[in-house]
Design a protein around this motif. Structure first.
Motif, PDB file in Angstrom:
ATOM      1  N   HIS A 523       0.842  -1.195   0.000  1.00 38.61           N
ATOM      2  CA  HIS A 523       0.000   0.000   0.000  1.00 38.61           C
ATOM      3  C   HIS A 523       0.874   1.241   0.000  1.00 38.61           C
ATOM      4  O   HIS A 523       1.708   1.421   0.895  1.00 38.61           O
ATOM      5  N   ILE A 524       0.690   2.111  -0.987  1.00 37.86           N
ATOM      6  CA  ILE A 524       1.398   3.390  -1.054  1.00 37.86           C
ATOM      7  C   ILE A 524       0.399   4.457  -0.640  1.00 37.86           C
ATOM      8  O   ILE A 524      -0.714   4.515  -1.168  1.00 37.86           O
ATOM      9  N   MET A 525       0.794   5.329   0.304  1.00 39.78           N
ATOM     10  CA  MET A 525      -0.169   6.235   0.927  1.00 39.78           C
ATOM     11  C   MET A 525       0.385   7.636   1.088  1.00 39.78           C
ATOM     12  O   MET A 525       1.592   7.851   1.127  1.00 39.78           O
ATOM     13  N   MET A 526      -0.556   8.572   1.225  1.00 36.16           N
ATOM     14  CA  MET A 526      -0.220   9.957   1.535  1.00 36.16           C
ATOM     15  C   MET A 526      -1.363  10.555   2.344  1.00 36.16           C
ATOM     16  O   MET A 526      -2.543  10.327   2.031  1.00 36.16           O
ATOM     17  N   LEU A 527      -1.014  11.338   3.361  1.00 32.26           N
ATOM     18  CA  LEU A 527      -2.007  12.117   4.102  1.00 32.26           C
ATOM     19  C   LEU A 527      -2.330  13.356   3.274  1.00 32.26           C
ATOM     20  O   LEU A 527      -1.500  14.251   3.122  1.00 32.26           O
ATOM     21  N   VAL A 528      -3.546  13.401   2.710  1.00 33.76           N
ATOM     22  CA  VAL A 528      -3.924  14.488   1.807  1.00 33.76           C
ATOM     23  C   VAL A 528      -4.823  15.516   2.485  1.00 33.76           C
ATOM     24  O   VAL A 528      -5.161  16.536   1.880  1.00 33.76           O
ATOM     25  N   GLU A 529      -5.229  15.254   3.715  1.00 34.08           N
ATOM     26  CA  GLU A 529      -5.914  16.263   4.508  1.00 34.08           C
ATOM     27  C   GLU A 529      -5.764  15.888   5.976  1.00 34.08           C
ATOM     28  O   GLU A 529      -5.914  14.720   6.347  1.00 34.08           O
ATOM     29  N   GLY A 530      -5.447  16.884   6.803  1.00 34.40           N
ATOM     30  CA  GLY A 530      -5.180  16.649   8.209  1.00 34.40           C
ATOM     31  C   GLY A 530      -3.777  17.090   8.565  1.00 34.40           C
ATOM     32  O   GLY A 530      -3.011  17.533   7.706  1.00 34.40           O
ATOM     33  N   GLU A 531      -3.428  16.966   9.825  1.00 32.85           N
ATOM     34  CA  GLU A 531      -2.124  17.449  10.301  1.00 32.85           C
ATOM     35  C   GLU A 531      -1.074  16.347  10.342  1.00 32.85           C
ATOM     36  O   GLU A 531       0.035  16.509   9.822  1.00 32.85           O
ATOM     37  N   ARG A 563      -3.562   6.213  13.140  1.00 35.65           N
ATOM     38  CA  ARG A 563      -4.207   6.978  14.208  1.00 35.65           C
ATOM     39  C   ARG A 563      -4.118   8.461  13.889  1.00 35.65           C
ATOM     40  O   ARG A 563      -3.033   8.974  13.597  1.00 35.65           O
ATOM     41  N   ASN A 564      -5.229   9.148  13.938  1.00 39.00           N
ATOM     42  CA  ASN A 564      -5.276  10.573  13.630  1.00 39.00           C
ATOM     43  C   ASN A 564      -4.695  11.365  14.800  1.00 39.00           C
ATOM     44  O   ASN A 564      -5.152  11.247  15.938  1.00 39.00           O
ATOM     45  N   LEU A 565      -3.703  12.198  14.523  1.00 35.21           N
ATOM     46  CA  LEU A 565      -3.081  13.029  15.558  1.00 35.21           C
ATOM     47  C   LEU A 565      -3.557  14.473  15.497  1.00 35.21           C
ATOM     48  O   LEU A 565      -3.117  15.294  16.303  1.00 35.21           O
ATOM     49  N   GLY A 566      -4.439  14.798  14.552  1.00 37.27           N
ATOM     50  CA  GLY A 566      -4.938  16.164  14.409  1.00 37.27           C
ATOM     51  C   GLY A 566      -6.329  16.314  14.979  1.00 37.27           C
ATOM     52  O   GLY A 566      -6.951  15.373  15.475  1.00 37.27           O
ATOM     53  N   THR A 569     -10.686  15.838  10.558  1.00 32.77           N
ATOM     54  CA  THR A 569     -10.707  14.531   9.906  1.00 32.77           C
ATOM     55  C   THR A 569      -9.421  14.316   9.119  1.00 32.77           C
ATOM     56  O   THR A 569      -8.980  15.198   8.378  1.00 32.77           O
ATOM     57  N   ALA A 570      -8.823  13.164   9.301  1.00 34.22           N
ATOM     58  CA  ALA A 570      -7.658  12.784   8.498  1.00 34.22           C
ATOM     59  C   ALA A 570      -8.134  12.086   7.236  1.00 34.22           C
ATOM     60  O   ALA A 570      -9.041  11.243   7.286  1.00 34.22           O
ATOM     61  N   LYS A 571      -7.527  12.438   6.105  1.00 38.37           N
ATOM     62  CA  LYS A 571      -7.842  11.790   4.837  1.00 38.37           C
ATOM     63  C   LYS A 571      -6.547  11.231   4.249  1.00 38.37           C
ATOM     64  O   LYS A 571      -5.593  11.990   4.030  1.00 38.37           O
ATOM     65  N   VAL A 572      -6.530   9.937   4.028  1.00 36.35           N
ATOM     66  CA  VAL A 572      -5.332   9.249   3.538  1.00 36.35           C
ATOM     67  C   VAL A 572      -5.658   8.572   2.216  1.00 36.35           C
ATOM     68  O   VAL A 572      -6.578   7.745   2.137  1.00 36.35           O
ATOM     69  N   ILE A 573      -4.930   8.941   1.176  1.00 39.18           N
ATOM     70  CA  ILE A 573      -5.088   8.293  -0.121  1.00 39.18           C
ATOM     71  C   ILE A 573      -4.220   7.040  -0.140  1.00 39.18           C
ATOM     72  O   ILE A 573      -3.129   7.015   0.450  1.00 39.18           O
ATOM     73  N   GLN A 574      -4.704   6.007  -0.812  1.00 34.91           N
ATOM     74  CA  GLN A 574      -3.985   4.725  -0.842  1.00 34.91           C
ATOM     75  C   GLN A 574      -4.072   4.128  -2.243  1.00 34.91           C
ATOM     76  O   GLN A 574      -5.145   4.102  -2.848  1.00 34.91           O
ATOM     77  N   ALA A 575      -2.943   3.676  -2.770  1.00 36.40           N
ATOM     78  CA  ALA A 575      -2.912   3.008  -4.070  1.00 36.40           C
ATOM     79  C   ALA A 575      -2.255   1.643  -3.914  1.00 36.40           C
ATOM     80  O   ALA A 575      -1.352   1.469  -3.083  1.00 36.40           O
ATOM     81  N   PHE A 576      -2.703   0.688  -4.719  1.00 29.65           N
ATOM     82  CA  PHE A 576      -2.171  -0.669  -4.647  1.00 29.65           C
ATOM     83  C   PHE A 576      -2.481  -1.372  -5.955  1.00 29.65           C
ATOM     84  O   PHE A 576      -3.354  -0.950  -6.731  1.00 29.65           O
ATOM     85  N   VAL A 577      -1.779  -2.456  -6.214  1.00 34.36           N
ATOM     86  CA  VAL A 577      -1.991  -3.220  -7.439  1.00 34.36           C
ATOM     87  C   VAL A 577      -3.300  -3.996  -7.333  1.00 34.36           C
ATOM     88  O   VAL A 577      -3.569  -4.643  -6.318  1.00 34.36           O
ATOM     89  N   LYS A 578      -4.106  -3.920  -8.382  1.00 35.38           N
ATOM     90  CA  LYS A 578      -5.355  -4.680  -8.400  1.00 35.38           C
ATOM     91  C   LYS A 578      -5.056  -6.179  -8.405  1.00 35.38           C
ATOM     92  O   LYS A 578      -4.052  -6.628  -8.965  1.00 35.38           O
TER      93      LYS A 578
END
Length: 582
Positions: A523-531, A563-566, A569-578
């Protein structure tokens, strides 16, 4: 959330590290002790290493001990440069300024067989107390069972050295044309040296990092392998790199802490781009950087899980930012089909992309797909006339525009005409290949060096899909979110990709936390909203990631928690191989 805040900086780690299992050293005295104790006589490495400084420092340590030592350079056994040039020429694309084809050569083909036999004889006939070291690219090719010291340079560091005139191509004379050097790096040198590195990794007894002429952090082979194994079962984050561009913007300069402010703009941030990124290992304040591919060479199955059967040691997914805030439009472009990428460039898969809008201004747009009445011949004529006359095109006549919506995913499978307009911060989620952008129209701009930017109209028209037009674009290339409640405080949003994409995209939204299973996929991820969020792996490791930071959890991790530290709402995008059935 942030688009109206122009001066706020967000905590962002430009030097992320992973803890070493064992220790690092920066001592040449300890290094020589280890070389002697373990009878290591072969010092191999990547191109760009300053062998003169390295050998001088090791030689001084031998002098301090009163021990005679002899160093023999592997370059003495290279074939003549003209012969090597004949071997690599078929992979350099002739007069094409950008594209070649990935070389199938091996490193041993660079060496003169007779000269190599002389070096091997020299080693065999050396006296027991005579210290002879073979050093340079290819040293491990001598006496193939022996232990090796390897000097590494991540490819983005090599590129920095090249730009400052300190590195050029393997077995080549210095060359002032940086674009030619880079093309040969990508299609020839990196292919050859990666295969060599993969083959000798089990023999590496010392791994060192020579980015600085004053320091040589190093780690033993067992400690390196233990560290990579731990990483492959928990998490990793590569060191991001940043590049300016003619259309580059100001968002990253204004918002990401620690970024160099001297650049005019930043067009790209390569958050996870395996061919070039490095991984930083840390121990007691010492840091050593290795190329990302070393993790893949050793732990490809742990990292990729069920996707490994398809991708071998190639990491399949790329995350990078495209910053056009107060900048310009990207070129009107497309990417090759899988067959074209394989036949023309030797790539095992193609550059299927998507744009996820992280931040945007009110009037920003995304160019995507053709207008319903597109006529391919008319479009090509307009492009050709603009190129030759220097007159602008009313590109809207041919290509559709959509309002850039924050958190919307725009789908760009191969053959799709597209571009990001100005005033967007795009997270480009893509297959790993990144070099194959066929520009058709570039707004008549020169490159940063003042020269015209090359267009690739012929290649583009060999790949454009003209059925992606009109209503089809809105129906099939704008991802339609599907919402699933996980509990009262968290939900999962599926952002379906196109059937041509081999990867899928999810977004997790939560006020407290979520537990996620890898299901044997990385899983490749990024926090795209939140602290900030805290990652807690099944192996018990914890790591905090901040807004806009990319990280990955390998397939072998099994499951993990975020775990959200802000406060919001934390928003995390996730990409993975189908899975293959997708």
């Amino acid at each position: 959330m942030f688009s109206n805040i122009k001066t706020t900086s967000f905590q962002y780690d430009i030097q992320p590290t992973f803890p070493v299992q064992g220790r690092l050293s920066n001592s040449y005295a300890e290094l020589v002790d280890h070389l002697l104790e373990h009878d290591i006589r072969h010092i191999d490495g990547f191109i760009g290493v300053n062998w003169t400084i390295l050998i001088q420092r090791i030689q001084q340590e031998f002098a301090n001990r009163g021990l005679p030592v002899q160093f023999i350079a592997m370059e003495s056994a290279f074939l003549p440069e003209s012969v090597i040039q004949q071997k690599v020429s078929p992979y350099l694309g002739g007069n094409d300024p950008l594209f070649g084809k990935k070389a199938t050569l091996t490193l041993s083909e660079y060496f003169d067989i007779a000269k190599m036999e002389v070096l091997q004889k020299t080693f065999r006939e050396a006296m027991e107390d005579e210290y002879i070291f073979f050093y340079g690219v290819g040293a491990a090719l001598l006496n193939g069972a022996d232990k090796v010291m390897y000097i590494d340079l991540p490819k983005n560091v090599l590129i920095q050295h090249m730009r400052s005139g300190r590195a050029w191509n393997l077995a080549c004379s210095p060359n002032a044309n940086q674009k030619e050097i880079y093309k040969r790096y990508y299609f020839v040198d990196w292919e050859i040296l990666n295969r060599h590195k993969r083959a000798i990794m089990p023999r590496v007894a010392i791994m060192a990092d020579q980015q600085s002429p004053d320091d040589l952090p190093w780690i033993t082979g067992p400690d390196l392998r233990a560290t990579l194994n731990l990483m492959s079962e928990n998490y990793f984050r590569v060191r991001p790199t940043f590049e300016p561009g003619v259309w580059g913007g100001q968002w990253m300069k204004q918002h990401l802490t620690g970024i160099d402010q001297s650049a005019k703009n930043y067009a790209w941030s390569f958050e996870m781009i395996v061919p070039e990124n490095g991984i930083l290992l840390e121990n007691n304040g010492l840091v050593l950087e290795i190329s990302f591919d070393q993790l893949m060479f050793q732990e490809y199955f742990n990292v990729l899980g069920k996707a490994q059967a398809r991708f071998d040691v190639e990491f399949p997914i790329r995350f990078n930012f495209l910053d056009t805030f107060d900048g310009g439009n990207l070129s009107i472009q497309c990417h090759p089909s899988p067959d074209y990428a394989k036949t023309e460039f030797g790539e095992n898969f193609t550059q299927d992309e998507s744009y996820y809008i992280v931040d945007t201004k009110d009037n920003a747009q995304v160019y995507l797909g053709f207008q319903a009445d597109i006529d391919a011949d008319d479009f090509r004529d307009a492009l050709e006339q603009s190129f030759h006359s220097g007159k602008p095109i009313a590109i809207d006549k041919y290509v559709q525009k959509f309002k850039a919506q924050k958190h919307q995913l725009y789908l760009i499978p191969h053959g799709t005409v597209h571009s990001s307009g100005k005033d967007n911060l795009v997270l480009e989620i893509s297959a790993t290949p990144y070099n194959y952008t066929f520009k058709m129209y570039d707004w008549l701009r020169p490159d940063l060096d003042g020269k015209p930017r090359p267009l690739n109209i012929d290649r583009a028209f060999a790949n454009l899909n003209f059925s992606r037009k009109g209503r089809v674009v809105r129906d099939s290339l704008l991802s339609r979110p599907q919402h699933y409640d996980l509990d009262e405080r968290s939900k999962k949003i599926h952002l379906p990709t196109h059937e041509d994409h081999f990867y899928d995209v999810l977004r997790y939204e939560f006020t407290q936390g979520v537990r996620i299973e890898t299901q044997d996929q990385c899983h490749i991820m990024m926090l795209v909203e939140g602290e900030a969020i805290e990652l807690i792996t099944a192996g018990g490791m914890k790591k905090i990631f901040h807004y806009a930071e990319t990280f990955a959890v390998p397939a072998a991790a099994g499951f993990y928690s975020l775990r959200n530290l802000g406060k919001g709402t934390a928003k995390v995008i996730q990409a993975f191989v189908k899975d293959s059935k997708c």
